[in-house]
Motif scaffolding. Structure first.
Motif, PDB file in Angstrom:
ATOM      1  N   TYR A   1     -18.180   9.059 -11.120  1.00 16.71           N
ATOM      2  CA  TYR A   1     -17.583   9.020  -9.786  1.00 16.71           C
ATOM      3  C   TYR A   1     -16.092   8.689  -9.818  1.00 16.71           C
ATOM      4  O   TYR A   1     -15.329   9.179  -8.982  1.00 16.71           O
ATOM      5  CB  TYR A   1     -18.322   7.994  -8.920  1.00 16.71           C
ATOM      6  CG  TYR A   1     -19.768   8.349  -8.677  1.00 16.71           C
ATOM      7  CD1 TYR A   1     -20.114   9.448  -7.880  1.00 16.71           C
ATOM      8  CD2 TYR A   1     -20.794   7.606  -9.254  1.00 16.71           C
ATOM      9  CE1 TYR A   1     -21.437   9.778  -7.663  1.00 16.71           C
ATOM     10  CE2 TYR A   1     -22.125   7.936  -9.039  1.00 16.71           C
ATOM     11  CZ  TYR A   1     -22.438   9.025  -8.248  1.00 16.71           C
ATOM     12  OH  TYR A   1     -23.754   9.351  -8.035  1.00 16.71           O
TER      13      TYR A   1
ATOM     14  N   GLU B   1     -23.225   7.092  -3.176  1.00 18.27           N
ATOM     15  CA  GLU B   1     -24.372   7.382  -4.055  1.00 18.27           C
ATOM     16  C   GLU B   1     -24.646   6.209  -5.000  1.00 18.27           C
ATOM     17  O   GLU B   1     -25.796   5.970  -5.374  1.00 18.27           O
ATOM     18  CB  GLU B   1     -24.118   8.667  -4.832  1.00 18.27           C
ATOM     19  CG  GLU B   1     -24.123   9.914  -3.947  1.00 18.27           C
ATOM     20  CD  GLU B   1     -23.970  11.190  -4.744  1.00 18.27           C
ATOM     21  OE1 GLU B   1     -23.848  11.113  -5.991  1.00 18.27           O
ATOM     22  OE2 GLU B   1     -23.970  12.274  -4.131  1.00 18.27           O
TER      23      GLU B   1
ATOM     24  N   VAL C   1     -28.413   8.031   1.351  1.00 15.90           N
ATOM     25  CA  VAL C   1     -26.969   8.202   1.530  1.00 15.90           C
ATOM     26  C   VAL C   1     -26.651   8.485   2.993  1.00 15.90           C
ATOM     27  O   VAL C   1     -25.647   8.005   3.535  1.00 15.90           O
ATOM     28  CB  VAL C   1     -26.448   9.345   0.633  1.00 15.90           C
ATOM     29  CG1 VAL C   1     -25.011   9.712   1.006  1.00 15.90           C
ATOM     30  CG2 VAL C   1     -26.518   8.950  -0.836  1.00 15.90           C
TER      31      VAL C   1
ATOM     32  N   ASN D   1     -26.506  16.739   0.768  1.00 15.53           N
ATOM     33  CA  ASN D   1     -27.776  16.192   0.303  1.00 15.53           C
ATOM     34  C   ASN D   1     -28.973  16.910   0.896  1.00 15.53           C
ATOM     35  O   ASN D   1     -30.106  16.515   0.694  1.00 15.53           O
ATOM     36  CB  ASN D   1     -27.849  14.704   0.651  1.00 15.53           C
ATOM     37  CG  ASN D   1     -26.879  13.884  -0.183  1.00 15.53           C
ATOM     38  OD1 ASN D   1     -26.909  13.924  -1.401  1.00 15.53           O
ATOM     39  ND2 ASN D   1     -26.000  13.156   0.496  1.00 15.53           N
TER      40      ASN D   1
ATOM     41  N   ASP E   1     -17.655  10.027   1.515  1.00 12.67           N
ATOM     42  CA  ASP E   1     -18.655   9.180   0.844  1.00 12.67           C
ATOM     43  C   ASP E   1     -18.010   8.230  -0.155  1.00 12.67           C
ATOM     44  O   ASP E   1     -18.674   7.749  -1.078  1.00 12.67           O
ATOM     45  CB  ASP E   1     -19.724  10.032   0.142  1.00 12.67           C
ATOM     46  CG  ASP E   1     -20.630  10.747   1.120  1.00 12.67           C
ATOM     47  OD1 ASP E   1     -20.447  10.560   2.341  1.00 12.67           O
ATOM     48  OD2 ASP E   1     -21.517  11.503   0.684  1.00 12.67           O
TER      49      ASP E   1
ATOM     50  N   ALA F   1     -28.355   4.507  -4.811  1.00 10.31           N
ATOM     51  CA  ALA F   1     -29.222   4.479  -5.997  1.00 10.31           C
ATOM     52  C   ALA F   1     -29.680   3.070  -6.347  1.00 10.31           C
ATOM     53  O   ALA F   1     -30.790   2.879  -6.865  1.00 10.31           O
ATOM     54  CB  ALA F   1     -28.474   5.102  -7.180  1.00 10.31           C
TER      55      ALA F   1
END
Length: 540
Positions: free
Chosen positions: A372, A312, A322, A389, A335, A316
């Motif tokens: 994160y 992510e 993603v 997502n 991820d 971004a």
């Protein structure tokens, strides 16, 4: 460490096969020397004595379905291409002599004999799953160069590049019911023996480059033991132990076709499927089967990462979905790239995103760092498991009961959703589900097929006080479902060439392919034929 694991595998395989070698090597011809006469004799033998034809259509279909439902295919192919992938297209069968001649002319290092089983699977690829094969052929431009490079590195036959066609349908994240994963469908133990890293965050069985190199080394080692490519391919599928058992049960014979009936069911069809896939990949044009090219191509490059980073954070800052990062980096399970200064990892990105990543690297790693990686540590697993997502707003929520033989990939294929979303919605770990388990699924309310499946899944058969649920036979369940789904009135439709239940249903407002299947008591939707009369429900 890799060398130690490699040595352990060789010793293990040699111990499994030492008795086999002693019984079979005397007076055996060199399996790598294939003359035209011996190939013709093999063809005649297999035609004169066709072997049992096990139905492996469902296994192949599940793999092709999983491929079509990957993010890349869903986004890189036009909607009409995906609809064609679900259609059955009848092709004229050719005389056996044509198939035999074409297989011989391929000049393959691996013998490619022809029999009824091979013919059956050629028909499967060319007719039953023609559209999906066209899409899969469009993916070969990305994957085949990887396979060819590794096979050439270890001096292996180039034809082995077709193994992932039947192992995974070129879906790098597919997981089998037995737990095999990735393009080459490595089991956990074999993957570890060949140095592939598997932990809570990484599964290199899903890494196209590393798994391909490991597969090539595994095939090389199997050939060092057996010296026959048909046996090697069979051992790759079911394991050397099962092959050795089949050889012993066959009186020491070491020819694939002679031990055929003693092999596990799936493996009995493995060589015929391999030959069929090789034929289709090389003679598609003669059958008017043309690769469907994606609307955007995966032109990529890699970059070394030396610090924790979440997908992510990358998405971004680089304006990239993603899902696309996941598609390019299927080896990262959550991820997260768990890189450190003393242990780096590779990140693959679209070619046009490499320079922006380098230019903005500091900003990317700092973006929402505390969210994160609090205290610069990877967040607890429970914080990253179950994330999806997929926007569920406006979608229809259903509850599906897991049936015997189901897998996450198979269920996802039924409802045209991604396996990753299904896993996320239901917190499925290690792809493990059980019969009777209730799963939450979100489907697009505008798609007739998914709505029909949703309604069918929600139907609860009415069980009388005398007759328990366990006493109801499948035909009664279908009747009950049909009575609930239909109003009793119908019109007749004549099946035309190229029709499928899905395309037929689209021609009638409010009608689903499931309803047509139930009303006509069709057990296999792929078995409808031109000229057949079908009852179509009339909606009020």
């Amino acid at each position: 460490m890799n060398k130690i694991n490699h040595g352990i595998l060789i010793i293990t395989l040699l111990m499994c096969s030492i008795n086999l070698k002693a019984q079979t090597n005397i007076n055996q011809p060199n399996a790598s020397v294939i003359t035209e006469d011996s190939l013709l004799d093999s063809v005649k033998t297999t035609l004169a004595d066709p072997f049992p034809d096990d139905n492996l259509d469902n296994i192949l279909s599940d793999k092709l379905d999983s491929m079509v439902n990957t993010w890349y295919v869903q986004n890189a192919y036009a909607v009409d291409s995906l609809e064609k992938a679900c259609s059955y297209v009848e092709q004229n069968e050719l005389p056996d002599s044509v198939y035999i001649s074409r297989l011989q002319n391929l000049d393959s290092y691996i013998p490619l004999p022809f029999n009824e089983s091979v013919k059956k699977f050629i028909n499967f690829y060319l007719n039953k799953r023609r559209g999906q094969v066209s899409i899969m052929m469009g993916l070969t431009n990305y994957y085949f160069p990887l396979f060819e490079e590794a096979l050439a590195k270890y001096n292996l036959p180039a034809e082995l590049k077709y193994l992932p066609i039947i192992e995974s349908a070129l879906n790098p994240r597919i997981v089998s019911r037995a737990g095999a994963s990735g393009l080459w469908q490595f089991m956990y133990g074999t993957a570890k023996m060949y140095g592939l890293e598997i932990n809570s965050y990484i599964d290199e069985r899903n890494d196209p480059i590393k798994s391909t190199d490991a597969a090539a080394r595994y095939l090389r080692d199997l050939y060092a033991i057996y010296g026959d490519w048909h046996i090697v391919i069979a051992a790759y599928n079911c394991g050397p132990g099962n092959v050795n058992k089949a050889v012993r049960r066959s009186g020491g014979k070491q020819n694939y076709w002679e031990i055929y009936s003693k092999l596990p069911k799936e493996t009995r069809g493995y060589i015929p499927i391999f030959i069929a896939a090789t034929y289709v990949m090389n003679h598609s044009k003669e059958h008017n089967l043309i690769p469907i090219q994606p609307s955007f191509k995966l032109l990529t490059d890699t970059i070394i990462v030396n610090s924790y980073v979440n997908f992510e954070q990358i998405a971004a800052n680089l304006d990239i979905p993603v899902q696309e990062i996941r598609q390019l980096n299927p080896q990262y399970k959550r991820d997260i790239i768990p890189a450190k200064s003393d242990k780096s990892y590779v990140l693959k990105l679209p070619l046009d995103k490499i320079s922006p990543f380098i230019d903005n690297q500091t900003q990317i790693f700092a973006y929402n760092r505390d969210k994160y990686f609090p205290n610069n540590q990877i967040a607890l697993i429970k914080e990253v498991v179950g994330k999806s997502n997929y926007n569920t707003e406006g979608k229809k929520k259903i509850v599906y009961t897991v049936q015997r033989g189901d897998s996450p990939g198979k269920i996802a294929g039924k409802f045209r959703i991604s396996t990753s979303n299904l896993v996320a919605w239901n917190n499925i770990r290690h792809n493990m589900i059980r019969t009777g388990q209730k799963l939450t699924i979100y489907v697009n309310g505008n798609t007739p097929e998914t709505l029909a499946r949703a309604e069918t899944a929600k139907v609860k058969p009415e069980v009388s006080k005398v007759q328990t649920r366990s006493q109801i036979i499948p035909s009664q369940l279908q009747t009950i479902s049909a009575e609930k789904a239909l109003n009793g009135e119908y019109t007749l439709y004549t099946v035309r060439s190229g029709d499928s239940l899905y395309t037929i249903a689209k021609q009638f407002a409010g009608v689903s392919d499931i309803e047509i299947k139930l009303l006509n008591n069709i057990k296999n939707a792929r078995n409808i034929v031109p000229g057949q009369k079908l009852k179509i429900p009339v909606k009020a």
